[in-house]
Design an enzyme around this catalytic site. Sequence first.
Site, mmCIF file in Angstrom:
data_model
loop_
_atom_site.group_PDB
_atom_site.id
_atom_site.type_symbol
_atom_site.label_atom_id
_atom_site.label_comp_id
_atom_site.label_asym_id
_atom_site.label_seq_id
_atom_site.Cartn_x
_atom_site.Cartn_y
_atom_site.Cartn_z
ATOM 1 N N LYS A 195 7.057 4.688 -2.487
ATOM 2 C CA LYS A 195 7.208 3.531 -3.125
ATOM 3 C C LYS A 195 8.544 2.965 -3.232
ATOM 4 C CE LYS A 195 5.857 1.227 -7.437
ATOM 5 N NZ LYS A 195 4.995 1.458 -8.858
ATOM 6 N N LYS A 248 3.912 1.646 -0.074
ATOM 7 C CA LYS A 248 4.011 0.320 -0.934
ATOM 8 C C LYS A 248 5.355 -0.215 -1.233
ATOM 9 C CE LYS A 248 3.270 -1.074 -5.769
ATOM 10 N NZ LYS A 248 3.341 -0.577 -6.875
#
Length: 324
Positions: A195, A248
């Site tokens: 992330k 992400k």
Amino acid sequence: MEFPITRMRRLRRTDSLRRMVRETHLLPDQLIQPLFVVHGSNVKKPVTSMPGVHQLSVENVVTEAQRAADAGVPGIILFGIPDHKDADGSAAWKAQGIVQKAAARIKKAAPNLSIIADVCFCEYTDHGHCGVVEDGQVDNDATLENLAKQAVSLADAGVDVIAPSGMMDGMVGAIREGLDEADFGDIPILSYAVKYASAFYGPFREAAESSPAFGDRRQYQMDPANGREALREAALDVGEGADMLMVKPALAYLDVLRDLRDEFDLPLAAYNVSGEMAMVEAAAQNGWIDRKRIILETLLSMRRAGADIILTYWATEVAGWLKA
Ligand code: PBG
């Protein structure tokens, strides 16, 4: 074989030929619908920067979950906005917490839908950081204990999958241990393993009311300049017992998605985040792009890069298109 013996256009001539030779498919089964749940009743508050997305009170989130299930979407991911924030984010592990309440109700209304819960503290802390703050910094190890408490409380409420998103080192191991000790050995972990500290989360922070009160998240989320590190992050989470991995954001990180696909056999998710959605919706509202085609092409790119699962605010809508 060269031209004119080879003519690449031969297999593009008709719709049926194109369908026959298509490698990548987008199916409702691959889509996860994110939902934002708030306290109160009859709340349906639009999120300005995410057209079509609302903060929903429990009865409305149940309706949306049911709509997702009816469209053929296998799962939703819940984000909670608590009525009370404190330094530790303790509302995140209360039995009567907002996600706990919503999960219990959704489980009854749509028993075949998988409920995923985002496990993180940024929505629950008064400073908006993803854990316990000591001397202006998020204390990694102190946060781990709280993450395990939050995960167990959510599993207790009927959540099917725990998805830690806080980028604390050791978070998957700590949560796995907490769940196992509480007899939730069967609950899988979908780790936001990779992330990035991304500007693409801007609209989400309006939706989740989770902007940091000071500083940013660059001391725990990854630097967008680094790709190789993604493999180490993922390997650590696999070692700690992650059942599924996530990258992400998705669109600006398709290379990273491909790297993980090639390296790991675990189911791989891509998060088509709020900023990616907002860009498309804004351009579509201006009449500058073909909304539906752009959405399908965007999601297909994530599948082609190697995602098995896509978390997208368009999940229910797209599943409806695919079924029709
Ligand atoms: C953290 C979390 C965030 C998103 C999902 N989980 C925000 C952040 O890290 O600041 C962003 C999702 C999106 O932008 O759509 N709880």
